[in-house]
Design a protein around this motif. Structure first.
Motif, short mmCIF file in Angstrom:
data_model
loop_
_atom_site.label_atom_id
_atom_site.label_comp_id
_atom_site.label_asym_id
_atom_site.label_seq_id
_atom_site.Cartn_x
_atom_site.Cartn_y
_atom_site.Cartn_z
N ASP A 130 0.84 -1.20 0.00
CA ASP A 130 0.00 0.00 0.00
C ASP A 130 0.87 1.25 0.00
N MET A 131 2.12 1.09 0.40
CA MET A 131 3.02 2.25 0.47
C MET A 131 4.46 1.80 0.22
N LEU A 132 5.17 2.62 -0.54
CA LEU A 132 6.62 2.42 -0.71
C LEU A 132 7.30 3.55 0.04
N LEU A 133 8.22 3.21 0.94
CA LEU A 133 8.95 4.21 1.71
C LEU A 133 10.36 4.32 1.18
N LEU A 134 10.70 5.49 0.68
CA LEU A 134 12.07 5.73 0.24
C LEU A 134 12.77 6.56 1.30
N MET A 135 13.79 5.96 1.93
CA MET A 135 14.54 6.66 2.97
C MET A 135 15.37 7.77 2.33
N THR A 136 15.28 8.97 2.90
CA THR A 136 16.08 10.08 2.38
C THR A 136 17.21 10.44 3.35
N VAL A 137 17.47 9.51 4.31
CA VAL A 137 18.69 9.49 5.13
C VAL A 137 18.99 8.02 5.37
N GLU A 138 20.20 7.70 5.84
CA GLU A 138 20.44 6.33 6.29
C GLU A 138 19.65 6.15 7.58
N PRO A 139 18.90 5.03 7.70
CA PRO A 139 18.04 4.90 8.87
C PRO A 139 18.82 4.76 10.18
N GLY A 140 18.19 5.19 11.26
CA GLY A 140 18.80 5.01 12.59
C GLY A 140 18.65 6.20 13.51
N PHE A 141 18.62 7.39 12.92
CA PHE A 141 18.60 8.58 13.77
C PHE A 141 17.77 9.69 13.14
N GLY A 142 17.18 10.53 14.01
CA GLY A 142 16.50 11.72 13.55
C GLY A 142 17.51 12.84 13.36
N GLY A 143 17.06 13.93 12.75
CA GLY A 143 17.89 15.13 12.66
C GLY A 143 19.02 15.09 11.64
N GLN A 144 18.98 14.13 10.71
CA GLN A 144 20.03 14.08 9.68
C GLN A 144 19.63 14.92 8.47
N LYS A 145 20.62 15.12 7.60
CA LYS A 145 20.40 15.98 6.43
C LYS A 145 19.75 15.18 5.28
N PHE A 146 18.75 15.76 4.66
CA PHE A 146 18.06 15.17 3.50
C PHE A 146 19.05 14.87 2.38
N LEU A 147 18.98 13.64 1.84
CA LEU A 147 19.90 13.25 0.77
C LEU A 147 19.27 13.50 -0.60
N ASP A 148 19.76 14.53 -1.28
CA ASP A 148 19.22 14.85 -2.61
C ASP A 148 19.45 13.73 -3.62
N LEU A 149 20.44 12.87 -3.33
CA LEU A 149 20.73 11.78 -4.28
C LEU A 149 19.56 10.81 -4.42
N VAL A 150 18.57 10.89 -3.52
CA VAL A 150 17.41 9.99 -3.62
C VAL A 150 16.34 10.54 -4.58
N LEU A 151 16.44 11.82 -4.95
CA LEU A 151 15.39 12.44 -5.78
C LEU A 151 15.13 11.69 -7.10
N PRO A 152 16.18 11.28 -7.85
CA PRO A 152 15.90 10.53 -9.08
C PRO A 152 15.13 9.22 -8.81
N LYS A 153 15.40 8.60 -7.67
CA LYS A 153 14.69 7.35 -7.34
C LYS A 153 13.22 7.63 -7.01
#
Ligand SMILES: O=C(CO)[C@@H](O)[C@H](O)COP(=O)(O)O
Ligand SMILES: [Fe+2]
Length: 222
Positions: A130-153
């Motif tokens: 029902d949902m696809l989750l694309l992580m925009t940081v490496e999982p494990g912690f809050g407060g990390q910087k958004f990874l623009d490299l995920v945008l094409p995906k």
């Protein structure tokens, strides 16, 4: 599909979870990060807390399982009252069976991919989720910087969903804020997790509304 906002309680006060849930009344979901200290190097909460929070919160729970052996545990989170349960593709040994089992327990089933994992190998599984989750940081912690490299995906995932006519929500999680949400929404995401941007704000409810307004402004989705 309307834009949805899912504040992550990872950045909330764990001693007052029911109050923290009530502080974001316009949120569509409450994102609950379950971490086991093995799949990710952080430990948060598990089934008993989810069970209690599901009873106490007016907003449905969006459980993000960052745990080993989700095949064994995921259905129990659905049974505990979560409205949505997401497993990591990398951690699951039988993702199709587990997604089906989550649905059988009455919850929405989600599949998550880390930033370095490609989406194309999962195209044939879109009908199972029902949902696809694309992580925009490496999982494990809050407060990390958004990874623009995920945008094409994100764009590629939306393309695959359109091609196949799959009614699957596309969630992004990690570093989502007033500065980054537009980029993710433009790329085709429609469900946005935000931890520090909501619970780190003076006015968490206002932060939810502001995130939604920005995403709605640029989203090409109906
Ligand atoms: O799953 C995770 C982290 O692994 C997230 O749900 C974070 O909790 C999001 O926090 P922010 O990046 O928005 O602060
Ligand atoms: Fe998460």
């Amino acid at each position: 599909m309307a834009i949805q906002i899912s504040p992550s309680i990872l950045s909330a006060d764990f001693a007052h979870l029911a109050d923290e849930a009530a502080a974001v009344p316009t949120a569509d979901w409450l994102h609950v990060d379950v971490m086991d200290g093995h799949f990710v190097p952080n430990l948060t909460l598990g089934l008993p807390v989810v069970e209690s929070l599901a009873r106490a919160a007016a907003t449905p729970l969006d459980c993000h399982l960052m745990i080993e052996d989700p095949d064994r545990w995921a259905p129990a989170y659905a049974e505990a009252g979560a409205g949505s349960v997401t497993i990591h593709a990398k951690a699951a040994s039988a993702p199709v069976r587990t997604l089906r089992e989550i649905r059988r327990q009455g919850a929405r089933a989600g599949l998550a991919l880390n930033p370095a994992e490609p989406v194309d190998p999962y195209a044939d599984l879109l009908g199972e989720m029902d949902m696809l989750l694309l992580m925009t940081v490496e999982p494990g912690f809050g407060g990390q910087k958004f990874l623009d490299l995920v945008l094409p995906k994100i764009r590629r995932a939306r393309e695959l969903m359109d091609e196949r006519g799959a009614a699957v929500w596309l969630q992004v999680d990690g570093g989502v804020s007033d500065e980054t949400i537009e980029r993710a929404a433009e790329a085709g995401a429609d469900v946005f997790v935000a931890g520090s941007a909501v619970y780190g704000a003076q006015d968490p409810a206002g932060a939810v509304d502001s995130l939604r307004a920005q995403a709605e402004r640029v989203s090409k989705l109906a």
